[in-house]
Design a protein around this motif. Structure first.
Motif, PDB file in Angstrom:
ATOM      1  N   ALA A   1      -8.429  19.952  -7.611  1.00  0.00           N
ATOM      2  CA  ALA A   1      -9.582  20.057  -6.717  1.00  0.00           C
ATOM      3  C   ALA A   1      -9.800  21.489  -6.256  1.00  0.00           C
ATOM      4  O   ALA A   1     -10.948  21.983  -6.228  1.00  0.00           O
ATOM      5  CB  ALA A   1      -9.378  19.138  -5.505  1.00  0.00           C
TER       6      ALA A   1
ATOM      7  N   ARG B   1     -17.605  10.296   1.071  1.00  0.00           N
ATOM      8  CA  ARG B   1     -16.305  10.827   0.661  1.00  0.00           C
ATOM      9  C   ARG B   1     -15.162  10.102   1.388  1.00  0.00           C
ATOM     10  O   ARG B   1     -14.158   9.738   0.782  1.00  0.00           O
ATOM     11  CB  ARG B   1     -16.262  12.329   0.949  1.00  0.00           C
TER      12      ARG B   1
ATOM     13  N   ALA C   1     -11.666  14.406  -4.100  1.00  0.00           N
ATOM     14  CA  ALA C   1     -11.863  15.860  -4.032  1.00  0.00           C
ATOM     15  C   ALA C   1     -11.830  16.487  -5.416  1.00  0.00           C
ATOM     16  O   ALA C   1     -12.578  17.438  -5.693  1.00  0.00           O
ATOM     17  CB  ALA C   1     -10.790  16.479  -3.138  1.00  0.00           C
TER      18      ALA C   1
END
Length: 352
Positions: free
Chosen positions: A140, A94, A65
């Motif tokens: 992030a 991801r 992230a």
């Protein structure tokens, strides 16, 4: 005001501004800390249920992230559009990267801790991973906030829930409805199986460690440099130890004896015995006991056998090396002049 809006106002402002996925990561981290350290929770299966996802997924997701704050291309983007897309990764990428990165990052944290005064122990590991995750989440969140809203990555929770609700409760055909029921039943069975495996783990091999140690020149206990030369009435220090891996509480008895034996044709005949000490430790599973003591023989002779016999419970009326649960011994000389040392031949622990 809608109930949902009133509920959101009860949440701190910084938490309302944090992306939902990063807030979930922080929440799982706090839940893991509670499961590990709270007295009434740390011995329950919740510790494993929460700890495994934290170790295998959370640190990697936080790092991914922080590295990729942009939203990725839609899952149905063709190859040409995918090549022209700027930054970002797909949701599937991801998730896959999060698992892989976690498997790489967590051992690195342990390696760094190994070279610190704290070492690889539970508290330093949890504190280090928590600090790493929180720091990466802050980075992030900051990087996402600097992007245009249409470029920020966000998890489409509502779209997923709407789609799942429609698939489960409003299927297009009876076949879809049957498949949905089968999917739910399969998920429940899988979760139940994992929960049972965690709540009722299979016991591993049961055994008791039994060993002798001496104190080295630096004060550390070592399995070396055992005394073998004694003088009558003059003691020398040894340390006897037990490690309980029996998966239950055990009352042990340790007998320390010196034997005069005769060895012929690979057989040993006991001629005379002298009991020196007896210890009666009671240990819980995974507990270790070490007892420093002084060995002071009065029987004299060469090639005497200093013997340690371990029993579970009370020893028999006539203890021998054959009926002992574990046995250790070293050959010693008890004479008027002593001093030399040699190595012990301990019997390796055997499983029960």
């Amino acid at each position: 005001m809608a109930p949902d809006a009133r509920w959101r106002l009860m949440v701190p402002r910084w938490a309302r501004r944090m992306p939902a996925d990063l807030a979930a990561i922080v929440g799982l981290t706090l839940l893991t800390i509670g499961a590990v350290f709270l007295p009434f929770v740390q011995e329950t299966p919740l510790r494993v249920v929460v700890g495994l996802p934290f170790v295998l997924f959370v640190p990697g997701y936080a790092l991914v992230a922080a590295l990729f704050p942009e939203r990725g291309p839609p899952e149905d983007t063709d190859e040409a559009e995918l090549d022209s897309a700027e930054g970002g990764i797909t949701g599937l990428e991801r998730v896959a990267l999060s698992f892989g990165v976690s498997i790489a990052v967590v051992p690195l944290v342990g390696l760094v801790l190994n070279f610190t005064p704290w070492g690889i122990r539970l508290v330093p590991i949890v504190v280090s991973l928590t600090g790493l995750v929180v720091g990466l989440v802050v980075i992030a969140a900051r990087r996402r906030a600097e992007l245009d809203p249409d470029r920020r990555f966000r998890v489409p929770w509502r779209a997923w829930l709407t789609s799942a609700r429609g698939e489960l409760f409003e299927p297009d055909t009876r076949t879809d409805a049957a498949l949905n029921v089968l999917l739910v039943v399969s998920i429940l069975l899988a979760v139940s199986s994992v929960g049972y495996a965690v709540a009722v783990p299979q016991q591993g091999e049961s055994f008791s460690e039994f060993y002798l140690l001496t104190e080295g020149p630096d004060g550390e206990l070592v399995a070396d440099d055992y005394p073998t030369e004694f003088s009558p009435g003059q003691g020398q220090e040894l340390v006897v130890g037990i490690g309980n891996q029996e998966h239950e509480n055990v009352d042990y008895t340790v007998l320390v004896e010196i034997h005069e034996v005769q060895v012929q044709n690979n057989s040993t005949r006991l001629i005379e015995r002298e009991e020196l000490r007896q210890f009666d430790p009671s240990l819980a599973h995974n507990e270790t006991w070490q007892q420093p003591h002084t060995v002071t023989p009065t029987m004299t002779g060469e090639r005497l056998r200093l013997t340690y016999l371990l029993y579970r419970g009370a020893p028999p009326q006539t203890p021998t090396t054959d009926n002992a649960y574990r046995e250790l011994h070293l050959w010693v000389n008890v004479t008027q002049e002593g001093g030399a040392t040699a190595n012990v031949r301990p019997v390796a622990p055997a499983s029960s």
